[in-house]
Design an enzyme around this catalytic site. Sequence first.
Site, mmCIF file in Angstrom:
data_model
loop_
_atom_site.group_PDB
_atom_site.id
_atom_site.type_symbol
_atom_site.label_atom_id
_atom_site.label_comp_id
_atom_site.label_asym_id
_atom_site.label_seq_id
_atom_site.Cartn_x
_atom_site.Cartn_y
_atom_site.Cartn_z
ATOM 1 N N SER A 204 24.117 38.503 36.376
ATOM 2 C CA SER A 204 24.432 39.697 37.156
ATOM 3 C C SER A 204 25.953 39.832 37.263
ATOM 4 O O SER A 204 26.690 38.849 37.139
ATOM 5 C CB SER A 204 23.784 39.636 38.542
ATOM 6 N N VAL B 91 28.385 40.587 39.683
ATOM 7 C CA VAL B 91 29.200 39.897 40.681
ATOM 8 C C VAL B 91 29.114 38.384 40.471
ATOM 9 O O VAL B 91 30.123 37.674 40.511
ATOM 10 C CB VAL B 91 28.802 40.298 42.117
ATOM 11 N N CYS B 92 27.918 37.884 40.203
ATOM 12 C CA CYS B 92 27.743 36.438 40.000
ATOM 13 C C CYS B 92 28.504 35.960 38.771
ATOM 14 O O CYS B 92 29.123 34.891 38.789
ATOM 15 C CB CYS B 92 26.262 36.091 39.866
ATOM 16 N N SER B 93 28.475 36.745 37.716
ATOM 17 C CA SER B 93 29.204 36.372 36.495
ATOM 18 C C SER B 93 30.694 36.256 36.778
ATOM 19 O O SER B 93 31.350 35.313 36.326
ATOM 20 C CB SER B 93 28.956 37.393 35.385
ATOM 21 N N LEU C 129 31.376 33.033 39.010
ATOM 22 C CA LEU C 129 31.285 31.773 38.291
ATOM 23 C C LEU C 129 32.355 31.648 37.219
ATOM 24 O O LEU C 129 32.814 30.540 36.926
ATOM 25 C CB LEU C 129 29.876 31.565 37.732
#
Length: 154
Positions: free
Chosen positions: A43, A45-47, A50
């Site tokens: 996703s 934002v998660c990408s 991280l």
Amino acid sequence: MTSTPEGAQAPDFSLDDQHGRPVSLSSLRGAPVLVVFYPLAFSGVCSGELAELAELHPRFAETGTRVLAVSVDSVFALRTWSDREGFPFRLLSDFWPHGAVAESYGVFDAERGVARRGSFLIDADGVVRWSDHTPVSEPREMARALERARALTA
């Protein structure tokens, strides 16, 4: 459920990483651990979060802090994502029982079936020394976790 408070013993867990190898929090005692819960692999934002965490990873390593990223994704999805992105830390699957570890830390969103954005810095004795929570639509500033890790190990 409320989030695991600072000063409390961090709930222990054992989850498989992106290679299917079990990781337990208690086996990492003796060094600080940053546990980062995020909603879903791949996703937007998660990408971004991280990727920032990967960029800062050498600085976390300088403090002796181990980094674990936890989502409800399957081991197979995490392996594909990790291989594609080259993450230098372990991605842990909280797939089954679905979200049980996120729930034990008070960051599971039962309506959506995913973890909320929660970060927990755990000291060498397994005690939560700092936590950070942001809305699911907003990225965390991973540099804040690095600052806290540096302060913890100074």
